[in-house]
Scaffold this motif. Structure first.
Motif, short mmCIF file in Angstrom:
data_model
loop_
_atom_site.label_atom_id
_atom_site.label_comp_id
_atom_site.label_asym_id
_atom_site.label_seq_id
_atom_site.Cartn_x
_atom_site.Cartn_y
_atom_site.Cartn_z
N SER A 21 -1.76 17.08 1.69
CA SER A 21 -2.74 16.30 0.94
C SER A 21 -3.22 15.08 1.72
CB SER A 21 -2.15 15.84 -0.39
OG SER A 21 -1.78 16.95 -1.17
N TYR A 24 -6.72 14.66 3.48
CA TYR A 24 -7.94 14.39 2.71
C TYR A 24 -8.13 12.91 2.40
CZ TYR A 24 -7.73 19.41 2.13
OH TYR A 24 -7.66 20.76 2.36
N MET A 25 -7.16 12.11 2.73
CA MET A 25 -7.25 10.68 2.45
C MET A 25 -8.07 10.00 3.53
SD MET A 25 -3.41 10.01 1.01
CE MET A 25 -3.57 8.30 1.31
N SER A 27 -8.91 6.48 3.34
CA SER A 27 -8.81 5.03 3.40
C SER A 27 -7.41 4.54 3.04
CB SER A 27 -9.82 4.39 2.45
OG SER A 27 -9.44 4.61 1.12
N GLU A 28 -7.16 3.30 3.40
CA GLU A 28 -5.91 2.64 3.04
C GLU A 28 -5.83 2.46 1.52
OE1 GLU A 28 -2.21 0.97 3.62
OE2 GLU A 28 -3.47 1.95 5.11
N LYS A 29 -6.99 2.24 0.89
CA LYS A 29 -7.02 2.09 -0.56
C LYS A 29 -6.52 3.37 -1.24
CE LYS A 29 -9.92 0.93 -4.45
NZ LYS A 29 -10.86 1.70 -5.20
N GLN A 30 -6.92 4.52 -0.75
CA GLN A 30 -6.44 5.78 -1.32
C GLN A 30 -4.94 5.90 -1.16
OE1 GLN A 30 -9.03 8.51 0.79
NE2 GLN A 30 -10.05 9.03 -1.14
N LEU A 31 -4.42 5.51 -0.01
CA LEU A 31 -2.98 5.56 0.22
C LEU A 31 -2.25 4.67 -0.79
CD1 LEU A 31 -0.44 6.33 1.81
CD2 LEU A 31 -0.96 4.43 3.37
N GLN A 32 -2.76 3.47 -1.01
CA GLN A 32 -2.14 2.56 -1.97
C GLN A 32 -2.20 3.13 -3.38
OE1 GLN A 32 -0.32 0.02 -1.03
NE2 GLN A 32 -0.86 0.57 1.07
N GLU A 33 -3.31 3.80 -3.73
CA GLU A 33 -3.43 4.40 -5.06
C GLU A 33 -2.42 5.53 -5.24
OE1 GLU A 33 -7.55 5.47 -5.14
OE2 GLU A 33 -8.18 3.47 -5.77
N ILE A 34 -2.24 6.37 -4.21
CA ILE A 34 -1.27 7.47 -4.26
C ILE A 34 0.15 6.90 -4.39
CG2 ILE A 34 -0.25 9.38 -2.97
CD1 ILE A 34 -3.01 10.01 -4.13
#
Length: 81
Positions: A21, A24-25, A27-34
């Motif tokens: 998965s 598909y990320m 940005s760093e923001k997506q990593l923090q959200e996950i």
């Protein structure tokens, strides 16, 4: 998808799926959200496990207070429920 026992990798199927998965990320923001979603999920699992044990052992606030008092008094003995 195979079971963990069929997996020849030292990683579990869950770990492998998470790694897949990550591609598909963007940005760093997506990593923090996950990471936030995972923390929430595991916190919910922990809360459910604690609730189950508290119910099974009939733990109450009074028991926790006894344990805290014993700890605060430097009493290393375990106060049985």
């Amino acid at each position: 998808m195979g079971t963990v026992a069929e997996n020849k990798s030292p990683l579990t199927n869950l770990q492998l799926e998470l790694l897949k998965s990550l591609k598909y990320m963007a940005s760093e923001k997506q990593l923090q959200e996950i990471k936030s979603l995972l923390r929430y999920y595991f916190a919910q699992q922990l809360d459910a496990a604690i609730d189950k044990v508290e119910t099974e052992k009939n733990y109450s606030a009074e028991i926790y207070e006894k344990w805290l008092q014993a700890n605060n008094n430097n009493d290393n003995s375990f106060v049985a429920a």
